[in-house]
Design a protein around this motif. Structure first.
Motif, PDB file in Angstrom:
ATOM      1  N   ASN A   1      70.504 -27.478  50.230  1.00 42.23           N
ATOM      2  CA  ASN A   1      71.195 -28.801  50.853  1.00 42.23           C
ATOM      3  C   ASN A   1      70.774 -30.022  49.908  1.00 42.23           C
ATOM      4  O   ASN A   1      71.607 -31.024  49.909  1.00 42.23           O
ATOM      5  CB  ASN A   1      70.942 -29.265  52.072  1.00 42.23           C
ATOM      6  CG  ASN A   1      71.439 -28.311  53.347  1.00 42.23           C
ATOM      7  OD1 ASN A   1      72.533 -27.644  52.980  1.00 42.23           O
ATOM      8  ND2 ASN A   1      70.878 -27.891  54.448  1.00 42.23           N
ATOM      9  N   ALA A   2      69.537 -29.856  49.441  1.00 41.64           N
ATOM     10  CA  ALA A   2      69.153 -31.218  48.584  1.00 41.64           C
ATOM     11  C   ALA A   2      69.992 -31.377  47.238  1.00 41.64           C
ATOM     12  O   ALA A   2      70.212 -32.362  47.034  1.00 41.64           O
ATOM     13  CB  ALA A   2      67.805 -31.154  48.209  1.00 41.64           C
ATOM     14  N   THR A   3      70.565 -29.845  46.588  1.00 37.47           N
ATOM     15  CA  THR A   3      70.938 -30.284  45.297  1.00 37.47           C
ATOM     16  C   THR A   3      72.729 -29.792  45.834  1.00 37.47           C
ATOM     17  O   THR A   3      73.375 -29.936  44.799  1.00 37.47           O
ATOM     18  CB  THR A   3      70.527 -29.091  44.659  1.00 37.47           C
ATOM     19  OG1 THR A   3      70.787 -27.692  44.993  1.00 37.47           O
ATOM     20  CG2 THR A   3      69.167 -29.619  44.057  1.00 37.47           C
ATOM     21  N   ASN A   4      72.876 -29.491  46.835  1.00 36.07           N
ATOM     22  CA  ASN A   4      74.196 -28.894  47.289  1.00 36.07           C
ATOM     23  C   ASN A   4      74.822 -27.915  46.533  1.00 36.07           C
ATOM     24  O   ASN A   4      75.747 -27.778  45.830  1.00 36.07           O
ATOM     25  CB  ASN A   4      75.332 -29.977  47.284  1.00 36.07           C
ATOM     26  CG  ASN A   4      76.840 -29.672  47.961  1.00 36.07           C
ATOM     27  OD1 ASN A   4      76.782 -28.923  49.056  1.00 36.07           O
ATOM     28  ND2 ASN A   4      77.640 -29.997  47.588  1.00 36.07           N
ATOM     29  N   LYS A   5      73.693 -26.901  46.350  1.00 38.95           N
ATOM     30  CA  LYS A   5      74.083 -25.698  45.411  1.00 38.95           C
ATOM     31  C   LYS A   5      73.693 -24.335  46.142  1.00 38.95           C
ATOM     32  O   LYS A   5      72.503 -24.427  46.636  1.00 38.95           O
ATOM     33  CB  LYS A   5      73.321 -26.078  43.947  1.00 38.95           C
ATOM     34  CG  LYS A   5      73.682 -25.003  42.972  1.00 38.95           C
ATOM     35  CD  LYS A   5      73.020 -25.259  41.404  1.00 38.95           C
ATOM     36  CE  LYS A   5      73.259 -24.368  40.286  1.00 38.95           C
ATOM     37  NZ  LYS A   5      73.055 -24.691  39.248  1.00 38.95           N
ATOM     38  N   VAL A   6      74.146 -23.416  45.949  1.00 39.75           N
ATOM     39  CA  VAL A   6      73.968 -21.907  46.412  1.00 39.75           C
ATOM     40  C   VAL A   6      73.418 -21.109  45.353  1.00 39.75           C
ATOM     41  O   VAL A   6      73.928 -21.277  44.270  1.00 39.75           O
ATOM     42  CB  VAL A   6      75.100 -21.601  47.310  1.00 39.75           C
ATOM     43  CG1 VAL A   6      75.529 -22.387  48.370  1.00 39.75           C
ATOM     44  CG2 VAL A   6      76.030 -21.005  46.317  1.00 39.75           C
ATOM     45  N   SER A   7      72.736 -20.097  45.864  1.00 38.80           N
ATOM     46  CA  SER A   7      72.399 -18.812  44.840  1.00 38.80           C
ATOM     47  C   SER A   7      72.629 -17.702  45.566  1.00 38.80           C
ATOM     48  O   SER A   7      72.734 -17.798  46.925  1.00 38.80           O
ATOM     49  CB  SER A   7      70.934 -18.978  44.551  1.00 38.80           C
ATOM     50  OG  SER A   7      70.011 -19.167  45.637  1.00 38.80           O
ATOM     51  N   VAL A   8      73.017 -16.534  44.911  1.00 39.62           N
ATOM     52  CA  VAL A   8      73.321 -15.280  45.445  1.00 39.62           C
ATOM     53  C   VAL A   8      72.549 -14.193  45.203  1.00 39.62           C
ATOM     54  O   VAL A   8      71.913 -14.074  44.026  1.00 39.62           O
ATOM     55  CB  VAL A   8      74.955 -14.930  45.148  1.00 39.62           C
ATOM     56  CG1 VAL A   8      75.063 -13.575  45.669  1.00 39.62           C
ATOM     57  CG2 VAL A   8      75.782 -16.052  45.436  1.00 39.62           C
TER      58      VAL A   8
END
Length: 274
Positions: A146-153
């Motif tokens: 949430n801090a970077t608004n980025k996801v990883s898979v």
């Protein structure tokens, strides 16, 4: 004590009238309307436009829809005081395509429930790096920062499916299907079915299997993005929500914009540039 005049300035009625006039006087056009009835409106949102406003001064598709309804006479000041039409699904700012809004409370509740209960099949077009010649089903587990608004898979389920920290969430299972529309000169256009629907799912999931979406600033290939910005004027990820299919058999479609056509033309003629 407030005087009657001062009280009126701060009253909800005065605030509503001000907002109504602001919406009525918006000069920017509503995104193209794909379908409209008494309860629902579906528009083709362009890339670069928010679905809903993030800040007080920002302009979003939702405000443009409200302005459109006011100008055509289907939303009065009195109706706005009782109910505010709103979008039922969301697209990222730089993702274009079909956006559904409820014009009435019935329309908003019905459509919101349909999306929440996965009663709407969602299909996207995208152009990716790499030649894809066969259809595929991919599955993974998504972690969001949430801090970077980025996801990883990840390919395997994480050991802990609970909250790992104040900012990082993990353990969402995601499913995505895709099939090639065309594949040439090291690139492909895909038709993607979003089976689950998590934040940034298509972009992150395709990037995780080596098929980054062209123009994607978060999960794409920076060098490829620079190339297509110069060669085809690509300013946003080439991801477009082109089709929504409902359980009652209705389907609505909207074709992608000029950036897709310019990119395809460039890709098909790459050898002539070398």
């Amino acid at each position: 004590f407030f005087s009657d005049e001062t009280f009126e300035k701060f009253s909800a009625k005065d605030s509503l009238e001000c907002e109504y006039e602001q919406l009525k006087n918006i000069t920017q056009q509503c995104p193209p309307v794909v379908y409209e009835d008494h309860d629902v409106i579906i528009v083709n949102k362009p890339a670069g436009l928010l679905s809903q406003k993030a800040e007080r001064e920002s302009l979003s598709a939702n405000e443009l829809i409200l302005s459109y309804l006011i100008k055509q006479g289907s939303l009065t000041k009195e109706q706005l005081q009782l109910f505010r039409p709103s979008v039922c699904n969301r697209l990222d700012r730089n993702t274009s395509g079909l956006l559904v809004a409820g014009k009435t409370l019935l329309g908003l509740q019905t459509m919101s429930e349909a999306f929440k209960e996965h009663k709407v099949s969602k299909y996207y077009y995208c152009i990716v790096k790499g030649e894809v010649t066969e259809s595929a089903y991919i599955r993974g587990w998504l972690t969001k920062d949430n801090a970077t608004n980025k996801v990883s898979v990840q390919k395997k389920a994480p050991a802990a499916k609970d909250k790992r920290s104040d900012d990082v969430l993990s353990g969402w299972e995601i499913e995505t299907e895709y099939q090639p529309v065309w594949s040439v000169n090291g690139y492909s256009m895909l038709k993607v079915r979003l089976i689950t629907g998590k934040s940034h799912q298509i972009r992150a999931h395709l990037a995780s299997v080596g098929r980054p979406v062209i123009g994607d600033p978060k999960y794409g290939d920076p060098e490829e993005n620079r190339l297509f910005r110069r060669a085809a004027g690509v300013k946003a990820q080439l991801l477009h929500a082109y089709c929504l299919k409902f359980e009652d058999g209705r389907a609505f479609t909207a074709q992608p914009g000029d950036a897709f056509h310019r990119t395809e033309a460039y890709i098909r003629n790459i050898r002539s540039y070398v």
